[in-house]
Design an enzyme around this catalytic site. Structure first.
Site, PDB file in Angstrom:
ATOM      1  N   HIS A 234      77.184  54.933  62.947  1.00 50.43           N
ATOM      2  CA  HIS A 234      75.872  54.925  63.587  1.00 50.43           C
ATOM      3  C   HIS A 234      75.219  56.279  63.387  1.00 50.43           C
ATOM      4  CE1 HIS A 234      72.807  54.525  66.769  1.00 50.43           C
ATOM      5  NE2 HIS A 234      72.991  53.231  66.652  1.00 50.43           N
TER       6      HIS A 234
ATOM      7  N   ASP B  23      76.236  46.008  66.043  1.00 44.23           N
ATOM      8  CA  ASP B  23      75.817  45.005  65.063  1.00 44.23           C
ATOM      9  C   ASP B  23      76.989  44.246  64.464  1.00 44.23           C
ATOM     10  OD1 ASP B  23      72.988  45.659  65.144  1.00 44.23           O
ATOM     11  OD2 ASP B  23      73.539  47.527  64.160  1.00 44.23           O
TER      12      ASP B  23
END
Length: 508
Positions: free
Chosen positions: A351, A407
């Site tokens: 991320h 995700d």
């Protein structure tokens, strides 16, 4: 790297000392909240040197270069806090783990927008008001049906948010006499904020459901009464026949369809997790757009367009495509080897902010188990688990702090719930409307007023040069330096053949 020369005997001075070696001058830059003000550097000026161009503007002060906003704070905010090194996410100070376990999405919406969790009385006003604003004008059906049958739902949704602005002219400050109040948080500004909050949150699910159903040629569904936010959303998506028509209230009987409670709660938690994430690309876009004072519907439409990009809202779809390409668990080792060779991309890991683990991933992993228990396990689950376990044990990925993010699991949940992949980013937009509104509202109500965002640039193009007449110009060729060749459709090709034939005959 700077050398630490401080000792416990030296009095703390919250400033940064800068020595400009070009002029020998020394400057003290104030530090507040561990931040230095970029405009201060405009005061650091120097005569142009032998290596400077006039376009460098050395005599006008230093500029701060930060490509991609890697370390630039654009606003002071009290909404969301992220500690990427320690995997912490808090909404208004509340840990995301507690909110996901104990709260509802509309409670979190109230928290993000207004700053505190609502009392029972406050929630009893806020929740019905949001749900009552879910109904769209009858003309909206024609708007949605004007799109091609295969239009992407995100293109439809982005257009639909802007479409709302045409209905609520009072939301456009350029059409109002109290424009100054929008810049200073006056009464005209704050009253319209409340209307925009209710309309956008309430209509987000309706617009998303209409974008979903128009693709299938179904009639649109009026939001039901007596249901929660996410339950109403699922009902609008899946209501099929007149026998499913929901009664005026839940207690009057006669309903034959109600969304599965496990899916309702799972979607509510997913909405909480996606409601806000600080200064991400779409939230920044909303503020950048909102700083010029358009109506809030246009600002939200801009945020929706930003989230449409595959580097932002399409990550969970990329995870599914990756898992499909891997195929089965036994192919995971070769896939990871290809990732190390930079031949493949590992989606759903790592991320931009989180340098350890994404705190949302632990919550969503539990949600995934609950959903799979009622829908059945996704065929890709075994591949996902094999990839998950192998990556977490591989020193290559561990050293690069590539842990699973939100995700990685959300796409599997949406797929198990029966959503098509191109609808995944829509399911991201619906809750993120709340975060966008919270940041937009905070900026609009700033005591300092609203100032248009106008970043600087570093000009590296040509210096002044004289105009060259058309006949004397030398062609410049190359990628990005001339138009690319366009392959035309059949109709254009057929017309061109006729036109070229006519030209040939005229020369005979």
């Amino acid at each position: 790297m700077g050398q630490d020369t401080a000792s416990s005997k030296v009095r703390r001075d919250d400033s940064l000392t800068v020595l400009d070696n070009r002029t020998g001058k020394q400057y003290n830059v104030p530090i507040k909240h561990n931040t230095i003000p970029a405009p201060f550097f405009k005061t650091i000026r120097a005569p142009s040197g032998p290596n400077d161009r006039p376009e460098d503007e050395s005599e006008r002060g230093l500029r701060v270069s930060d490509r991609g906003f890697l370390n630039t704070a654009v606003i002071e905010s009290s909404i969301t806090y992220i500690d990427g090194d320690n995997g912490i996410l808090r909404y208004r100070g509340y840990p995301i783990e507690q909110l996901a376990a104990k709260s509802s999405f509309l409670e979190c919406a109230y928290l993000l927008i207004y700053g505190s969790l609502p009392t029972r009385a406050q929630l009893s006003y806020f929740e019905p008001e949001v749900l009552n604003h879910g109904v769209m004008h009858a003309d909206a059906a024609g708007f949605f049906r004007a799109f091609r049958y295969d239009a992407h739902p995100m293109a439809i949704l982005t257009s639909a948010f802007a479409y709302l602005g045409s209905y609520y002219r009072e939301a456009n400050p350029s059409l109002q006499e109290y424009l100054h109040e929008w810049c200073k948080g006056g009464p005209g500004c704050t009253s319209e904020h409340g209307q925009a909050d209710f309309r956008l949150i309430g209509k987000a699910t309706t617009l998303a459901a209409m974008a979903y159903r128009v693709r299938q040629g179904r009639e649109f569904v009026v939001p039901p009464t007596g249901m929660s936010y996410t339950e109403s959303f699922l009902f609008q998506l899946d209501h099929l026949s007149h026998s499913d028509a929901f009664p005026t209230t839940l207690t009057s009987g006669g309903a034959t369809y109600r969304p599965h409670p496990v899916l309702v709660r799972a979607l509510d938690i997913l909405f909480i997790l996606h409601a806000d994430h600080e200064m991400n690309a779409s939230s920044t876009t909303v503020l950048q757009t909102g700083s010029s004072l358009p109506d809030p519907y246009s600002a939200i439409a801009a945020g929706c367009a930003s989230l449409y990009g595959p580097l932002h809202g399409g990550a969970n779809e990329a995870v599914i495509r990756m898992l499909v390409s891997i195929g089965s668990p036994e192919n995971v080792p070769e896939f990871l080897a290809a990732v190390k060779r930079r031949e493949k991309v590992l989606s759903g890991f790592g991320h931009r902010v989180y340098k350890t683990s994404d705190p949302r991933s632990f919550i969503i992993r539990k949600v995934a188990d609950e959903v799979f228990a009622v829908t059945g396990a996704d065929p890709l689950l075994n591949t996902a688990m094999a990839l998950h376990d192998a990556a977490l044990k591989d020193a290559y990925f561990v050293s690069r702090k590539l842990a699973p993010n939100v995700d990685f699991w959300s796409g599997l949940i949406y797929r198990a719930m029966g959503f098509p992949m191109d609808f995944f980013p829509v399911l991201f937009v619906v809750p993120r409307v709340v975060g966008w509104l919270a940041h937009w509202r905070q900026m609009m109500l700033s005591p300092e007023g609203v100032k248009i965002w106008r970043p600087r640039q570093i000009y590296v193009g040509p210096s002044e040069r004289p105009y060259v007449p058309l006949e004397e110009r030398q062609g410049v060729e190359g990628i990005g330096k001339e138009p690319s060749v366009v392959v035309h459709s059949g109709i254009t090709k057929r017309r061109r053949l006729v036109e070229e034939g006519s030209v040939a005959k005229s020369k005979l």
